[in-house]
Design an enzyme around this catalytic site. Structure first.
Site, PDB file in Angstrom:
ATOM      1  N   GLY A  40       0.395  -5.188   0.523  1.00 11.27           N
ATOM      2  CA  GLY A  40      -0.765  -5.165  -0.367  1.00 11.27           C
ATOM      3  C   GLY A  40      -0.452  -5.795  -1.721  1.00 11.27           C
ATOM      4  N   GLU A  76      -0.919  -9.310  -1.305  1.00  7.72           N
ATOM      5  CA  GLU A  76      -2.361  -9.561  -1.171  1.00  7.72           C
ATOM      6  C   GLU A  76      -3.018  -9.588  -2.551  1.00  7.72           C
ATOM      7  OE1 GLU A  76      -2.675  -6.548   1.806  1.00  7.72           O
ATOM      8  OE2 GLU A  76      -3.359  -7.966   3.313  1.00  7.72           O
ATOM      9  N   ALA A  81       0.859  -1.193   0.000  1.00  9.12           N
ATOM     10  CA  ALA A  81       0.000   0.000   0.000  1.00  9.12           C
ATOM     11  C   ALA A  81       0.889   1.234   0.000  1.00  9.12           C
ATOM     12  CB  ALA A  81      -0.866  -0.017   1.254  1.00  9.12           C
ATOM     13  N   GLU A 113       4.308  -5.489   6.892  1.00 12.43           N
ATOM     14  CA  GLU A 113       3.483  -4.498   7.601  1.00 12.43           C
ATOM     15  C   GLU A 113       3.872  -4.359   9.070  1.00 12.43           C
ATOM     16  OE1 GLU A 113       2.367  -6.615   5.410  1.00 12.43           O
ATOM     17  OE2 GLU A 113       0.759  -5.758   4.192  1.00 12.43           O
TER      18      GLU A 113
HETATM   19  N1  CAA Z   1       4.556   3.537   0.213  1.00 13.08           N
HETATM   20  C1  CAA Z   1       5.013   4.763  -0.106  1.00 13.08           C
HETATM   21  N2  CAA Z   1       6.297   4.999  -0.465  1.00 13.08           N
HETATM   22  C2  CAA Z   1       7.121   3.954  -0.490  1.00 13.08           C
HETATM   23  C3  CAA Z   1       6.712   2.649  -0.165  1.00 13.08           C
HETATM   24  C4  CAA Z   1       5.349   2.461   0.208  1.00 13.08           C
HETATM   25  N3  CAA Z   1       4.862   1.263   0.500  1.00 13.08           N
HETATM   26  N4  CAA Z   1       7.762   1.822  -0.282  1.00 13.08           N
HETATM   27  C5  CAA Z   1       8.802   2.566  -0.670  1.00 13.08           C
HETATM   28  N5  CAA Z   1       8.415   3.851  -0.801  1.00 13.08           N
HETATM   29  C6  CAA Z   1       9.230   4.986  -1.262  1.00 13.08           C
HETATM   30  C7  CAA Z   1      10.360   5.308  -0.318  1.00 13.08           C
HETATM   31  O1  CAA Z   1       9.962   6.200   0.687  1.00 13.08           O
HETATM   32  C8  CAA Z   1      11.381   5.913  -1.254  1.00 13.08           C
HETATM   33  O2  CAA Z   1      10.959   7.231  -1.509  1.00 13.08           O
HETATM   34  P1  CAA Z   1      12.032   8.384  -1.773  1.00 13.08           P
HETATM   35  O3  CAA Z   1      12.807   7.963  -2.985  1.00 13.08           O
HETATM   36  O4  CAA Z   1      11.203   9.603  -1.947  1.00 13.08           O
HETATM   37  O5  CAA Z   1      12.884   8.414  -0.538  1.00 13.08           O
HETATM   38  C9  CAA Z   1      11.186   5.134  -2.542  1.00 13.08           C
HETATM   39  O6  CAA Z   1       9.875   4.567  -2.458  1.00 13.08           O
HETATM   40  C10 CAA Z   1      12.189   4.008  -2.746  1.00 13.08           C
HETATM   41  O7  CAA Z   1      12.203   3.195  -1.577  1.00 13.08           O
HETATM   42  P2  CAA Z   1      13.561   2.631  -0.967  1.00 13.08           P
HETATM   43  O8  CAA Z   1      14.573   3.704  -0.928  1.00 13.08           O
HETATM   44  O9  CAA Z   1      13.205   1.947   0.282  1.00 13.08           O
HETATM   45  O10 CAA Z   1      13.977   1.593  -2.111  1.00 13.08           O
HETATM   46  P3  CAA Z   1      14.689   0.193  -1.943  1.00 13.08           P
HETATM   47  O11 CAA Z   1      14.887  -0.309  -3.313  1.00 13.08           O
HETATM   48  O12 CAA Z   1      15.849   0.311  -1.026  1.00 13.08           O
HETATM   49  O13 CAA Z   1      13.614  -0.750  -1.197  1.00 13.08           O
HETATM   50  C11 CAA Z   1      11.467  -1.749  -0.824  1.00 13.08           C
HETATM   51  C12 CAA Z   1      12.431  -1.097  -1.842  1.00 13.08           C
HETATM   52  C13 CAA Z   1      12.026  -3.083  -0.342  1.00 13.08           C
HETATM   53  C14 CAA Z   1      10.143  -1.953  -1.508  1.00 13.08           C
HETATM   54  C15 CAA Z   1      11.320  -0.800   0.404  1.00 13.08           C
HETATM   55  O14 CAA Z   1      11.002   0.497  -0.071  1.00 13.08           O
HETATM   56  C16 CAA Z   1      10.242  -1.201   1.350  1.00 13.08           C
HETATM   57  O15 CAA Z   1      10.467  -2.040   2.190  1.00 13.08           O
HETATM   58  N6  CAA Z   1       9.050  -0.560   1.258  1.00 13.08           N
HETATM   59  C17 CAA Z   1       7.977  -0.776   2.190  1.00 13.08           C
HETATM   60  C18 CAA Z   1       7.236  -2.023   1.874  1.00 13.08           C
HETATM   61  C19 CAA Z   1       6.060  -2.166   2.815  1.00 13.08           C
HETATM   62  O16 CAA Z   1       6.133  -1.906   3.988  1.00 13.08           O
HETATM   63  N7  CAA Z   1       4.936  -2.611   2.252  1.00 13.08           N
HETATM   64  C20 CAA Z   1       3.736  -2.776   2.994  1.00 13.08           C
HETATM   65  C21 CAA Z   1       2.971  -1.496   2.987  1.00 13.08           C
HETATM   66  S1  CAA Z   1       1.573  -1.537   4.063  1.00 13.08           S
HETATM   67  C22 CAA Z   1       0.452  -2.499   3.249  1.00 13.08           C
HETATM   68  O17 CAA Z   1       0.667  -2.950   2.169  1.00 13.08           O
HETATM   69  C23 CAA Z   1      -0.813  -2.683   4.045  1.00 13.08           C
HETATM   70  C24 CAA Z   1      -1.790  -3.557   3.417  1.00 13.08           C
HETATM   71  O18 CAA Z   1      -2.005  -4.656   3.846  1.00 13.08           O
HETATM   72  C25 CAA Z   1      -2.581  -3.082   2.278  1.00 13.08           C
END
Ligand code: CAA
Length: 717
Positions: free
Chosen positions: A99, A102, A60, A122
């Site tokens: 998500g 999911e 998400a 999450e």
């Molecule tokens: N939402 C919004 N922004 C996000 C994001 C997310 N889920 N994941 C990454 N970003 C953004 C980061 O803030 C970053 O932004 P900036 O360039 O402006 O700083 C950009 O995307 C790149 O991210 P990283 O620097 O972290 O890139 P990476 O290649 O090192 O890592 C990744 C990639 C492994 C996907 C890492 O970004 C990550 O772990 N993201 C979070 C994943 C996460 O937590 N997902 C679950 C979300 S909650 C959910 O999904 C609830 C549900 O059940 C619906």
């Protein structure tokens, strides 16, 4: 946000929301619209969902969590995917997370590149999978794997995910083409048997056993964190409730935990970690500076820090010289590195192949002449300015002109070391935290002469070796140790004034620190602290005795040295602030002898002991550090509060659910924090760490939100 196209009889829904294809409102809407279009189009016989660019949706859009959100929600979108009579294939590459996973689990089939990873992270941002993930994953993997994946948040490599049943097939080549090929094979097959909602959870009758084990595990491993507990409750319901009620239950739990202070703090920490990568310093920043390529390295000193740093470098697959002045030290260092590498393989931190390769990458030597061609050297000898200068002068002579010279100093101003070289612009601090192979913080320090390209190189190196690097300006103690100093000092004063060491420890452990300050002292050794104090006293021209209460006009407690002088050196001698089951033991128990020593010490100094509340303990330890944190900001040592918070989260294991000390201060309210600091300053005028920060005063008076702190007028001195 979702590109729609039809290739022969397959509709492709290509999520296009860089950089990580997060499932923002527009993406959810795009998926819903795309599914509708593909369902209506009689020419379309199957559907593929994939991500454009570097990844399948990684979850998400976390930024949307702070607002009210907008329909369509992900569950109805997913229900639409699952209900489709046309087979829907998730074609996965990159990181299919949260998500994103999911969405994939709503699809009827999942194919992935070998390099892909899937997971439910999450829990790391204080929530639980909120789009039926907790109900669908157990139906695929069974309960034990689902409990583990959802409470740990770990990313599972595609091949392992196939073993778990999450992935149907590992494919090669272009992921979209592979997905389309797979979808064409599935054309005409009924989707009904592939709908997870109708599948039973395997071994559901044993849910009590699995859930109890999972709950006991998370309470032990993630003490204080709410989200893992909620994750266990949600997964448990998958085996106890019909699918739709399980999803309802998940939604209720999601709404509770998602609105908690912990979730907000953990999401702040997530973005803070990304913010610190966007550094700036005089003359350059992360966008403009160019890191030099680092293909070969050297570490000077095979002691605890040197070997730990070498392990980090070798684990990342980089060649590393290890330099020592005599054969015996060198051999001991090699033994330590071998044991640490073997330990990392056993713990699964690195693969056996990486472990084996490290042996050939490690080059022990006693000669600096071997270092002529290395790109970067890290000096990791003990804290002594003259010795460090001597080493830097030697390195300056033998290394090629482009070699970057780093010092793993924890406090010495980098300018004072760099003067020994003719390349001060290539000298920089790289402060690792003990144990270096484990702690994630890398505090990089630029001096007045360090070039932005040099800073960029060590920031990049930090990422390469799996650390979270921050960049700060040089000063005595830099950011981390300077700010942390009042924490130790105040804990010493508290026991002199009336608290007992185990009371202070208990309060701080309940607050969220993994170990109280006195257990930490016992772990590092009371002699270590005592020697550092003696060094400081020497430079100030002070002779320390049991009666010394001030150093250079600043309040001081001698209790640590009193105990050290009695041979109570901490865990290693079996006695320190606590007693242990044996020398080198780990089980701390209360020692009445310490109370006697404390009482005698106080009597000698005429200190009347009093009852001290838990609130005072927290305030004295935390607010004193927070005050120093604001001074660090106003002096420009750190550019943003995020750098401070990240340094505590990854250098001192501050609880992520509190966000970091500066975030915590903001939650308490800067007005209250400032008032209490003024109160303690009035009561303890001889502790300079209580002199209130002017930045804190201004921010508290003007009620400025945290995101605007550094943009506010007069933020810097
Ligand atoms: N939402 C919004 N922004 C996000 C994001 C997310 N889920 N994941 C990454 N970003 C953004 C980061 O803030 C970053 O932004 P900036 O360039 O402006 O700083 C950009 O995307 C790149 O991210 P990283 O620097 O972290 O890139 P990476 O290649 O090192 O890592 C990744 C990639 C492994 C996907 C890492 O970004 C990550 O772990 N993201 C979070 C994943 C996460 O937590 N997902 C679950 C979300 S909650 C959910 O999904 C609830 C549900 O059940 C619906």
């Amino acid at each position: 946000m979702v590109d729609y196209s039809v290739n022969s009889s397959v509709a492709l829904l290509l999520v296009n929301n860089p950089p990580v294809n997060a499932l923002s409102h527009a993406v959810r809407k795009g998926l819903a619209d795309g599914m509708l279009k593909a369902t209506k189009d009689t020419k379309v016989k199957a559907i593929v969902i994939a991500g454009k660019g570097r990844t399948f949706p990684a979850g998400a859009d976390i930024r949307e969590f702070s607002g009210p959100g907008k329909e369509p929600w992900l569950v109805p979108v997913g229900n639409g995917i699952e209900a489709s009579g046309k087979p829907v294939v998730a074609a996965i590459h990159g990181t299919c997370l949260g998500g994103g996973l999911e969405v994939a689990l709503f699809c009827h089939y999942r194919v992935a590149l070998k390099s892909a990873r899937v997971g439910f992270p999450e829990v790391a941002i204080g929530i639980l999978p909120g789009a039926a993930g907790t109900q669908r994953l157990p139906r695929v993997t069974g309960l034990p794997v689902a409990f583990d994946m959802i409470t740990s948040g770990r990313h599972v490599p595609a091949e392992q995910a196939k073993k778990y049943g999450i992935i149907d097939e590992i494919v090669t080549g272009d992921i979209v083409n592979a997905g389309i090929r797979y979808a064409m094979i599935m054309v005409g097959k009924s989707t009904i048997p592939r709908r997870l909602r109708a599948k039973p959870v395997p071994d559901a009758e044993n849910v009590q056993k699995y859930a109890d084990a999972a709950m006991a595990h998370v309470k032990r491993k993630y003490k204080g964190y709410e989200a893992p507990v909620y994750c266990v409750k949600a997964v448990r319901a998958s085996a106890e409730k019909p699918y739709d009620l399980g999803v309802e239950n998940e939604k209720t739990l999601f709404n509770v935990v998602g609105k908690s202070g912990q979730a907000r703090a953990q999401q702040y920490a997530f973005f803070a970690e990304r913010v610190v990568g966007k550094w700036e310093m005089p003359g350059g920043n992360s966008q403009t500076a160019k890191p030099i390529p680092v293909r070969s390295t050297a570490v000077i000193g095979a002691g605890t820090m040197g070997t730990g740093i070498a392990v980090c470098i070798l684990s990342a697959g980089l060649p590393c010289y290890l330099v020592e002045q005599n054969q015996k030290f060198l051999e001991n260092g090699l033994k330590t590195i071998k044991a640490l590498m073997e330990g990392s393989v056993k713990l699964g931190k690195i693969s056996p192949e990486v472990g084996q390769r490290a042996a050939s990458l490690l080059k022990p030597t006693m000669s600096y002449d071997d270092l002529t061609g290395v790109d970067l050297v890290i000096e990791a000898v003990y804290e002594n300015l003259e010795l460090k200068k001597e080493i830097f002068a030697k390195l300056d002579k033998v290394c090629k002109p482009s070699t970057i010279l780093c010092s793993n100093t924890s406090s010495i101003d980098i300018d004072r070391i760099a003067v020994a070289t003719k390349r001060p612009e290539k000298c920089v601090g790289v402060h690792f935290f003990a144990p270096a192979y484990h702690m994630k913080l890398l505090e990089n320090i630029y001096s007045t002469k360090t070039s932005p390209d040099t800073a960029a190189t060590v920031m990049k190196l930090g990422k390469t070796i799996g650390k979270v690097p921050i960049l700060v300006k040089s000063c005595q103690g830099f950011l981390a140790n300077r700010m942390n100093t009042p924490y130790g000092t105040e804990s010493g004063f508290l026991v002199e004034e009336g608290a007992l060491p185990w009371e202070v420890d208990q309060v701080m452990e309940d607050f969220g620190m993994p170990m109280g300050p006195f257990k930490v002292r016992d772990l590092s050794g009371l002699d270590v602290g005592s020697k550092i104090t003696a060094e400081i006293a020497k430079t100030l021209g002070v002779t320390l005795t049991d009666e010394t209460r001030f150093m250079a006009g600043n309040r001081y407690s001698h209790m640590n040295t009193v105990l050290a002088n009695m041979g109570r050196l901490g865990r290693k001698s079996g006695k320190g602030w606590y007693k242990y089951e044996k020398a080198g033991g780990k089980i701390a128990s209360i020692d009445d002898d310490v109370i006697t020593v404390l009482n005698n010490h106080c009597k000698k100094l005429g200190i009347e002991r009093r009852t001290i509340s838990s609130q005072e303990i927290i305030e004295r330890l935390m607010y004193s550090c927070i005050n120093e944190g604001f001074k660090i900001l106003e002096e420009g040592i750190a550019k943003r509060p995020e750098e401070i918070d990240i340094s505590w989260l990854y250098g001192f294991t501050f609880p992520k659910y509190l966000g970091g000390p500066m975030y915590y201060a903001n939650q308490v309210g800067l007005g209250r924090v400032y008032d209490r600091i003024c109160y303690y300053h009035e009561n303890f005028p001889f502790s300079k760490h209580w002199v209130p920060s002017q930045l804190l005063r201004r921010l508290s008076e003007q009620n400025i939100p945290m995101s605007q702190w550094m943009a506010s007028p007069g933020a810097r001195l």
